[in-house]
Design a protein around this motif. Structure first.
Motif, mmCIF file in Angstrom:
data_model
loop_
_atom_site.group_PDB
_atom_site.id
_atom_site.type_symbol
_atom_site.label_atom_id
_atom_site.label_comp_id
_atom_site.label_asym_id
_atom_site.label_seq_id
_atom_site.Cartn_x
_atom_site.Cartn_y
_atom_site.Cartn_z
ATOM 1 N N SER A 175 -3.827 -1.630 2.617
ATOM 2 C CA SER A 175 -4.506 -0.276 2.923
ATOM 3 C C SER A 175 -3.524 0.223 4.080
ATOM 4 O O SER A 175 -3.030 -0.233 5.075
ATOM 5 C CB SER A 175 -5.903 -0.183 3.456
ATOM 6 N N SER A 212 -3.192 2.500 -2.055
ATOM 7 C CA SER A 212 -4.131 1.484 -1.119
ATOM 8 C C SER A 212 -5.379 0.746 -2.136
ATOM 9 O O SER A 212 -5.941 1.647 -2.720
ATOM 10 C CB SER A 212 -4.803 2.286 -0.048
ATOM 11 N N PRO A 260 0.744 -1.368 0.084
ATOM 12 C CA PRO A 260 0.046 0.110 -0.080
ATOM 13 C C PRO A 260 0.847 1.297 0.092
ATOM 14 O O PRO A 260 0.167 2.366 0.186
ATOM 15 C CB PRO A 260 -0.679 -0.296 1.370
#
Length: 363
Positions: free
Chosen positions: A345, A285, A281
């Motif tokens: 993320s 993300s 990420p």
């Protein structure tokens, strides 16, 4: 003199083993055999084992046609899903079948390929087979299909949504609320440049439409409304996830967060990001929706929304079993979803992307 060929007499078909034959061998009454078959949990284990041993020895099978004539029911349920290519539906169907089987029901499975006309045709076929209940997917069903259900007079429930129109009971999650929460999570991480990849090509896919609406509303509330070019519409394949990400980043190379309405699209997007030399990420993300088995095994593992597919399948089975028996049933059941935060993320980081971002070279 030539001998005439000898023609072997045709063998006689063995008479069908009846429940009385099993009862006689096991030295019990036919009612006891019936209880062992239909309600094994209320029969003493040693008696149940003895009866089952003779059932197996005699290769006894229940005469479903005779049972149907006697009860007026075929003890069959039909389910129509958009596709079995997605694990989220396969998991739900398996749980549905297992729960129905525990109560002596057989499941007929059909798929519509996200086509409402085909869904109607599959339903016609199932009703002609004399099914006792119907399981559908989603809230978008044509008027013809709803009329057919009313005419057939059989119990029906739709799945993977929290509510449906036309008075059809539902069991599932609030899809819009789930993506709204996922978007708010990414906003809290500090993202302000978003893109969405949504499985909304098929008109009947109301689940993904609701998910896209959740994304759009959360971003609009944050003062960051998505432009049309920041939303890429796709079908449910990995290849579409790859091409959708490539197109999105070509138009919006500064995007730092991409929200996908299925895990399949997200996994495809992650594969394309890797091919483009983008780190997930650190640079981008990516989130999904469904929490299929592969999501946790990705590198990095995929942040997603967990859908309780097995619970949906079991709940749909329980609903129909009770409805067929005439027991009280709820109009709808809302099940909880769960945000699963994994390593795909992270907060956005200032970085310089490769000069060829948005494009990939074939080698």
């Amino acid at each position: 003199m030539d001998k005439k060929p000898v023609i072997a007499p045709k063998g006689r078909q063995q008479p069908r083993v009846k429940i009385e034959d099993v009862a006689r061998k096991a030295n019990v009454s036919p009612a006891t055999v019936s209880r062992v078959l239909n309600h094994p949990d209320i029969v003493r284990p040693e008696l149940r084992d003895r009866v089952m041993r003779h059932i197996n020895d005699l290769s006894y099978t229940r005469d479903s046609a005779a049972r149907a004539l006697k009860s007026g029911r075929m003890r069959t349920v039909g389910v129509i899903v958009p596709t079995l290519a997605l694990g989220i539906f396969a998991e739900g169907v398996e749980a549905l079948q297992n729960r129905l089987s525990e109560s002596g029901y057989t499941l007929f499975i059909a798929n519509s390929q996200y086509d409402q006309r085909r869904e109607f045709q599959e339903l016609q076929s199932l009703i002609e087979r004399g099914i006792d209940g119907i399981v559908l997917v989603g809230a978008s069903h044509g008027r013809e299909l709803r009329s057919l259900i009313e005419q057939a007079g059989v119990p029906v429930i739709t799945t993977y949504v929290a509510k449906a129109g036309g008075g059809i009971p539902a069991i599932g999650i609030d899809n819009e609320s789930a993506t709204r929460e996922m978007t708010e999570y990414l906003l809290r991480l500090g993202h302000v440049r978003f893109g969405a990849i949504a499985n909304v090509v098929a008109a009947s896919n109301d689940r993904s439409r609701a998910r896209l609406e959740g994304i759009q509303r959360a971003l609009s509330d944050a003062g960051l409304p998505l432009k049309p070019t920041q939303i890429v519409k796709a079908d449910y394949s990995l290849a579409q996830g790859r091409s959708a990400l490539r197109g999105l980043l070509t138009d919006h190379p500064d995007t730092t967060a991409v929200i996908c309405t299925t895990d399949t699209l997200a996994i495809g997007a992650m594969a394309e990001a890797r091919k483009m030399g983008l780190s997930v990420p650190a640079t981008l993300s990516i989130t999904g929706f469904d929490d299929v088995e592969l999501a946790a095994q990705m590198d990095p593992p995929l942040t997603t929304v967990s859908v309780p597919a097995a619970e949906i399948g079991r709940g749909a089975a329980d609903y129909l079993i009770n409805a067929i028996a005439g027991s009280p049933v709820p109009r709808s059941v809302v099940l909880p979803y769960r945000l699963v935060m994994r390593s795909s993320s992270a907060p956005p980081r200032p970085s310089v992307r490769p000069a060829r971002r948005g494009r990939s070279r074939d080698h």
